[in-house]
Design a protein around this motif. Structure first.
Motif, PDB file in Angstrom:
ATOM      1  N   LYS A   1     -35.368 -44.341 -51.047  1.00 27.01           N
ATOM      2  CA  LYS A   1     -36.145 -43.955 -49.874  1.00 27.01           C
ATOM      3  C   LYS A   1     -37.266 -44.966 -49.662  1.00 27.01           C
ATOM      4  O   LYS A   1     -38.003 -45.279 -50.601  1.00 27.01           O
ATOM      5  N   VAL A   2     -37.363 -45.477 -48.431  1.00 27.76           N
ATOM      6  CA  VAL A   2     -38.380 -46.463 -48.060  1.00 27.76           C
ATOM      7  C   VAL A   2     -39.120 -45.957 -46.833  1.00 27.76           C
ATOM      8  O   VAL A   2     -38.504 -45.434 -45.895  1.00 27.76           O
ATOM      9  N   VAL A   3     -40.442 -46.098 -46.830  1.00 25.13           N
ATOM     10  CA  VAL A   3     -41.272 -45.647 -45.706  1.00 25.13           C
ATOM     11  C   VAL A   3     -42.018 -46.848 -45.136  1.00 25.13           C
ATOM     12  O   VAL A   3     -42.632 -47.625 -45.886  1.00 25.13           O
ATOM     13  N   LEU A   4     -41.940 -47.018 -43.819  1.00 18.22           N
ATOM     14  CA  LEU A   4     -42.723 -48.040 -43.133  1.00 18.22           C
ATOM     15  C   LEU A   4     -44.124 -47.478 -42.892  1.00 18.22           C
ATOM     16  O   LEU A   4     -44.285 -46.442 -42.246  1.00 18.22           O
ATOM     17  N   LEU A   5     -45.134 -48.167 -43.412  1.00 17.58           N
ATOM     18  CA  LEU A   5     -46.504 -47.647 -43.348  1.00 17.58           C
ATOM     19  C   LEU A   5     -47.162 -47.980 -42.013  1.00 17.58           C
ATOM     20  O   LEU A   5     -48.220 -48.585 -41.951  1.00 17.58           O
ATOM     21  N   ASN A   6     -46.515 -47.553 -40.915  1.00 19.92           N
ATOM     22  CA  ASN A   6     -47.140 -47.626 -39.601  1.00 19.92           C
ATOM     23  C   ASN A   6     -47.747 -46.251 -39.295  1.00 19.92           C
ATOM     24  O   ASN A   6     -47.721 -45.344 -40.131  1.00 19.92           O
ATOM     25  N   LYS A   7     -48.282 -46.093 -38.106  1.00 12.17           N
ATOM     26  CA  LYS A   7     -48.942 -44.815 -37.802  1.00 12.17           C
ATOM     27  C   LYS A   7     -47.935 -43.670 -37.664  1.00 12.17           C
ATOM     28  O   LYS A   7     -48.305 -42.502 -37.725  1.00 12.17           O
ATOM     29  N   HIS A   8     -46.636 -44.003 -37.507  1.00  7.77           N
ATOM     30  CA  HIS A   8     -45.617 -42.971 -37.357  1.00  7.77           C
ATOM     31  C   HIS A   8     -44.917 -42.642 -38.671  1.00  7.77           C
ATOM     32  O   HIS A   8     -44.201 -41.647 -38.759  1.00  7.77           O
ATOM     33  N   LYS A   9     -45.098 -43.481 -39.710  1.00 13.64           N
ATOM     34  CA  LYS A   9     -44.466 -43.279 -41.016  1.00 13.64           C
ATOM     35  C   LYS A   9     -42.935 -43.181 -40.882  1.00 13.64           C
ATOM     36  O   LYS A   9     -42.299 -42.220 -41.327  1.00 13.64           O
ATOM     37  N   THR A  10     -42.332 -44.188 -40.279  1.00 19.02           N
ATOM     38  CA  THR A  10     -40.883 -44.255 -40.158  1.00 19.02           C
ATOM     39  C   THR A  10     -40.262 -44.327 -41.552  1.00 19.02           C
ATOM     40  O   THR A  10     -40.659 -45.140 -42.380  1.00 19.02           O
ATOM     41  N   ALA A  11     -39.261 -43.453 -41.810  1.00 19.89           N
ATOM     42  CA  ALA A  11     -38.688 -43.347 -43.155  1.00 19.89           C
ATOM     43  C   ALA A  11     -37.180 -43.560 -43.115  1.00 19.89           C
ATOM     44  O   ALA A  11     -36.499 -43.120 -42.183  1.00 19.89           O
ATOM     45  N   LEU A  12     -36.666 -44.238 -44.138  1.00 20.90           N
ATOM     46  CA  LEU A  12     -35.221 -44.473 -44.292  1.00 20.90           C
ATOM     47  C   LEU A  12     -34.788 -43.992 -45.664  1.00 20.90           C
ATOM     48  O   LEU A  12     -35.355 -44.387 -46.692  1.00 20.90           O
ATOM     49  N   HIS A  13     -33.775 -43.124 -45.676  1.00 20.95           N
ATOM     50  CA  HIS A  13     -33.176 -42.639 -46.922  1.00 20.95           C
ATOM     51  C   HIS A  13     -31.725 -43.103 -46.944  1.00 20.95           C
ATOM     52  O   HIS A  13     -30.986 -42.877 -45.982  1.00 20.95           O
ATOM     53  N   VAL A  14     -31.288 -43.755 -48.025  1.00 28.65           N
ATOM     54  CA  VAL A  14     -29.941 -44.330 -48.102  1.00 28.65           C
ATOM     55  C   VAL A  14     -29.279 -43.912 -49.412  1.00 28.65           C
ATOM     56  O   VAL A  14     -29.913 -43.896 -50.464  1.00 28.65           O
ATOM     57  N   ILE A  15     -27.990 -43.560 -49.319  1.00 29.99           N
ATOM     58  CA  ILE A  15     -27.160 -43.291 -50.494  1.00 29.99           C
ATOM     59  C   ILE A  15     -25.881 -44.116 -50.344  1.00 29.99           C
ATOM     60  O   ILE A  15     -25.211 -44.042 -49.321  1.00 29.99           O
ATOM     61  N   ILE A  16     -25.547 -44.889 -51.369  1.00 30.97           N
ATOM     62  CA  ILE A  16     -24.354 -45.740 -51.339  1.00 30.97           C
ATOM     63  C   ILE A  16     -23.510 -45.458 -52.572  1.00 30.97           C
ATOM     64  O   ILE A  16     -24.019 -45.469 -53.697  1.00 30.97           O
TER      65      ILE A  16
END
Length: 425
Positions: A213-228
């Motif tokens: 899980k990675v979070v972009l630290l902008n004001k919206h806190k865009t988050a990406l969760h990946v499973i491979i």
């Protein structure tokens, strides 16, 4: 005289009592041994810190780079030993410049594998508390802190080969990263501050699994969760099978797409989230599916009022084939500024045969006024058709639309259309 059943019961009772006392004795010995080992290893921690160089050499061998350590701790997890290293500094192998600072390094040693291979082999490595600066230099080259990582080579001083880095990662039984801060600069120098919540990588000869899980630290806190999940050799994509699941949330489209134009439109506002499933099968993408939700989407054309979508949700599918591909939208819910559409589906199919291109499009429902407003603002419709639509200003509904043509959207040939019109004026 004692009967046989009585003698048998007496022997059974004595044997059971013996086994019971033996088990208790073994448990007591194990507990005492564990307590002694735990106490001794805790007491030996200051002694271990006097011999940090031994652990530095071992950690350097594990990480394939020179290492310095501030503090060493030792313990046990069952029968497997554990090592904690704090204040770890990793240096570049060739230049011996500082590559990374790691706050905590943890390794769980596999006792059986280590004895089998006569080497200290960890079955888990955990790294946490790392700050990294990554700059995209272009042409497959990235600068990580002061170290250059190249996907095309690694012979120059201070340059690592990405293939060798990937090989080291896949050589670990399990690698767990958490609390990683990354300042990523793209090729144009724009900063994207990221926080890696966690990345869990497990590998064997033919099976690989990644969860992160990675979070972009902008004001919206865009988050990406990946499973491979992948099966096969990672070095040969033509022998690899993989399934990928991802979830993207808190995506504000204007901040990502404001500088780009889509069919002549610029995205001015809108928030979205998406789930997707991708399938890779021995050298090619087998399919891509997803679920998209968009809110308050505003598309601004060059010379027309904005086209607004209050709500849009849909199942998305892309299915490539040997001679083309098929794109589908199913279970579409759409609310524009002027209309609420019933649930519908849409499909677009492209087939290539020798030098010819064949298109087939289908839609279960279209609201004519909304479609007219969108097409008149886009660059995909010729000027004379825009003039015709503006002059007649049609309204109503289209159902069970089927369109087929050859060539391109701008210059179609062999055009065929079948549909039903409802309440048209």
């Amino acid at each position: 005289n004692v009967s046989f059943p009585q003698r048998f019961d007496s022997l059974t009772e004595k044997l059971t009592e013996k086994i019971y006392h033996s088990v208790l004795l073994v448990i007591a010995i194990v507990l005492i041994f564990s307590a002694v080992v735990f106490t001794v290893t805790r007491a030996l921690t200051p002694f271990l810190n006097l011999h940090r160089s031994t652990f530095e050499r071992w950690a350097g061998k594990v990480l394939d780079a020179p290492v310095k350590v501030s503090h060493v701790s030792f313990g046990w997890h069952g029968i497997d030993p554990e090592i904690w290293l704090q204040g770890v500094t990793i240096y570049q192998p060739k230049t011996h410049k500082v590559a990374l600072h790691v706050k905590d390094f943890y390794a769980a040693i596999s006792l059986f594998r280590s004895v089998e291979h006569l080497n200290i082999l960890p079955n888990l490595i955990t790294l946490s508390g790392v700050k990294i600066s990554v700059r995209d230099q272009g042409h497959g080259v990235f600068k990580i802190n002061d170290m250059t990582v190249s996907s095309v080579g690694g012979d120059k001083t201070g340059t690592l080969n990405a293939a060798l880095t990937k090989a080291w990662l896949l050589d670990q039984s399990r690698l767990y990263l958490r609390n990683i801060r990354i300042n990523f600069y793209n090729a144009s120098g724009k900063l994207f501050p990221l926080k890696v919540g966690y990345i869990n990588l497990q590998s064997s000869d033919q099976f690989h699994q990644l969860d992160g899980k990675v979070v972009l630290l902008n004001k919206h806190k865009t988050a990406l969760h990946v499973i491979i999940h992948a099966h096969g050799s990672m070095s040969n994509a033509r022998q690899l099978q993989a399934s990928i699941y991802g979830k993207l949330t808190h995506v504000y489209l204007a901040s990502w797409l404001q500088s780009k134009k889509i069919a002549g439109y610029r995205v001015a506002q809108g928030e979205g989230k998406m789930q997707y499933w991708l399938s890779w099968n021995k050298g090619h993408w087998e399919k891509a599916q997803g679920r998209v939700n968009l809110l308050n989407l505003a598309l601004i054309p060059a010379s027309k009022k904005p086209f607004k979508i209050k709500y849009l949700s849909s199942d998305i599918g892309w299915f490539p084939g040997a001679k083309g591909w098929r794109f589908t939208l199913d279970n579409v819910n759409l609310m524009t500024q002027d209309a609420m559409w019933p649930r519908f589906h849409f499909s677009l199919k492209k087939t290539m045969n020798n030098q010819s291109v064949h298109w087939r499009m289908g839609a279960s429902f279209l609201e004519i006024r909304d479609v007219q407003d969108f097409l008149c603002g886009s660059t995909q419709l010729k000027a004379r058709w825009k003039t015709w639509l503006s002059r007649f200003n049609p309204s109503g509904e289209v159902s069970n639309l089927q369109v087929g043509f050859d060539g391109s959207f701008q210059k179609p040939s062999h055009f065929a259309l079948k549909t039903a019109l409802n309440h048209v004026s």
